[in-house]
Design an enzyme around this catalytic site. Sequence first.
Site, PDB file in Angstrom:
ATOM      1  NE  ARG A 157      -2.124  -0.539   3.883  1.00  0.00           N
ATOM      2  CZ  ARG A 157      -1.677   0.460   4.630  1.00  0.00           C
ATOM      3  NH1 ARG A 157      -1.826   1.720   4.256  1.00  0.00           N
ATOM      4  NH2 ARG A 157      -1.064   0.230   5.771  1.00  0.00           N
TER       5      ARG A 157
ATOM      6  CE1 TYR B 142       1.823  -7.195  -3.371  1.00  0.00           C
ATOM      7  CE2 TYR B 142       0.895  -5.875  -1.596  1.00  0.00           C
ATOM      8  CZ  TYR B 142       1.581  -6.993  -2.019  1.00  0.00           C
ATOM      9  OH  TYR B 142       2.011  -7.915  -1.115  1.00  0.00           O
TER      10      TYR B 142
ATOM     11  CE  LYS C 143      -6.006  -2.880   5.257  1.00  0.00           C
ATOM     12  NZ  LYS C 143      -6.175  -3.204   6.655  1.00  0.00           N
TER      13      LYS C 143
ATOM     14  CG  HIS D  51      -7.228  -1.572  10.745  1.00  0.00           C
ATOM     15  ND1 HIS D  51      -5.949  -1.079  10.816  1.00  0.00           N
ATOM     16  CD2 HIS D  51      -7.154  -2.690   9.991  1.00  0.00           C
ATOM     17  CE1 HIS D  51      -5.136  -1.870  10.152  1.00  0.00           C
ATOM     18  NE2 HIS D  51      -5.837  -2.849   9.637  1.00  0.00           N
TER      19      HIS D  51
ATOM     20  CB  SER E  90       1.297  -3.035  10.125  1.00  0.00           C
ATOM     21  OG  SER E  90       1.734  -1.732  10.066  1.00  0.00           O
TER      22      SER E  90
ATOM     23  CB  CYS F  16       0.994  -5.550  16.656  1.00  0.00           C
ATOM     24  SG  CYS F  16       1.879  -4.023  16.992  1.00  0.00           S
TER      25      CYS F  16
ATOM     26  CG  ASP G  78      -7.328  -6.128   8.094  1.00  0.00           C
ATOM     27  OD1 ASP G  78      -6.545  -5.710   8.975  1.00  0.00           O
ATOM     28  OD2 ASP G  78      -7.426  -5.599   6.976  1.00  0.00           O
TER      29      ASP G  78
ATOM     30  NE  ARG H 280       0.437  -8.227   2.815  1.00  0.00           N
ATOM     31  CZ  ARG H 280      -0.047  -7.668   3.920  1.00  0.00           C
ATOM     32  NH1 ARG H 280      -1.119  -8.148   4.501  1.00  0.00           N
ATOM     33  NH2 ARG H 280       0.550  -6.620   4.449  1.00  0.00           N
TER      34      ARG H 280
END
Length: 586
Positions: free
Chosen positions: A67, A195, A204, A224, A246, A248, A273, A364
């Site tokens: 992103r 992507y 998102k 989120h 991110s 975590c 997510d 991914r």
Amino acid sequence: MSTPLESWVEESARLTKPSKIVWCDGSEPENERLTELMLNDGTYVELNQKTYPGCHLHRSNPNDVARTEGLTFICTRKKEDAGPTNNWMAPNDAKDKLRPLFDGAMKGRTMYVIPYIMGPAASPYSKIGVEITDSPYVVASMRIMSRMGKVALERLGRSDDFVPGLHSLGDLDPERRFIVHFPEEKLIWSVGSGYGGNALLGKKCFALRIASWMARENSWMAEHMLILGLEDPSGKVTYMAAAFPSACGKTNLAMMVSALGKQGYRVWTIGDDIAWMHIAADGTLRAINPEAGFFGVAPGTNGKTNPNVMNALHENTIFTNVALTDSGEPWWEGMDSTPPAGLTDWHGKKWTPGKTSAAHPNARYTVPAKQSPSISSHWQDPEGIPISAIIFGGRRARLAPLVYESRNWQHGVFVGATMASETTAAATGAVGVTRRDPMAMLPFCGYNMGDYFRHWLAMGAKLKNPPKVFHVNWFRRDADGKFLWPGYGENVRVLKWMLDRIEGRAAAAETPIGSVPTASSLTLDGLSISRDTLNELLSVNPADWTEEEQAVEKFFEKFGDRLPAALCQEQKALANRLSASSMASK
Ligand code: O2Y
Ligand code: MN
């Protein structure tokens, strides 16, 4: 007469000039046709169909691997409505800038029209989007990540109640890459990237940036957050939603194999997510997962960090930018300790161990959620599941205790609004820098975050029995830099303490930042952890927190008069409690 959808598709085709238009129905034969096409033109590499049936590898353009927040814009009429944390362009300027990039962008290409539902098909809380794209990889990914095709078209009928998203790969030049959102007209335009979050517009762009705007307008929440259920020995399941920046371990927590399995505590996955939450007729907060798949980071994923997803991704999975073994299987750093011989790297070149990784760090997997052994039997309940706890978290080497409970909803909103995490080597930029990321929504809130905090406070006032709000930190380190807490499946012990707090069973000690577990209130049997380590994990140092509180005051200044007074009060109250606690210990 044309439907609103047909009119928009015709208008988009006039602009982008494709050679062909395909309306996607989401069927298996359609997926087979697209797979064939992508295998023939090199978009897909076939994986070993004996060990990974229905799985494929896609290599994205090396300049297009994540992103791009710097190229992402919120286009509201007034700049203040996008707020200080978003890039902003005036809607007309954005359209004038992007229209030439879309003009003729699909010449010689096929335009795919993807109708999709975010949320369970039968849920009144689900919403419809339609993505137009010239990327078959996006079509295949959207088929996994949403309820796509016929089911969405049937639900839409002749209505105009859908979020349109126009996407083109363009020429993949980062100079001509833009992801722009028009929340006032509920419209998305994305060009120049194929992507992830830039291209799969349901995720998102719609489910967070546009949906957060819609949610504020209509008194619900688009967050989120992962959603999990913790089952106790009696079989009762308590649901929790959690927001983490991110790096975590959010997906790992959502799909955790519990270390207390033998005692009857088990974790069930609803989503990894995004959570859409609404107030039910009985005044409780209920959540649905708007997605149908997981788009997770592969590197670091293994049988210890996430055994459930490792089981899930052996079929019907798209891998992006992973490495390839000589037997045609996907591989990434952290999958096992030594890389197998004969690897091909994510560029498609023979890999030699050395400076570069074989898989891209943001490689991914895209896998249907229903394939996870941890998926809850309630994950598609139309009314959603009731949320009893909200968990915020961050990666803090020194500051934050393993877990603490906020004093009430308003204080919980303060805890979420002041969340921060230290950057890791996996992210770009400097390592160990503290980045403030309120509710993990910094890159995803489609409007002014001061107004977003106000919306959170207003939602609390409407809830009959608001969920308890907790903060966790799995990443506290000792003076030698060693992690104090083992993490992964052991994190269930912290979830169990939360459950016991919800049920009024567990003890807690009050501190200036909130309540922490007493040493005996955590279930630690079977875990070897010293009393000193536990004390360090749960300690709250007023000097460190005073520094934090001052950093928060500075952060809040950004929002000017859009910051709700209640949050200023919370910050001042924290300062007072810290100073009283320092005085008492002198
Ligand atoms: O780099 C991307 O496009 C993926 S970002 C992403 C993917 C899945 C879940 N969360 C995220 C995120 O950035 O929060
Ligand atoms: Mn995310």
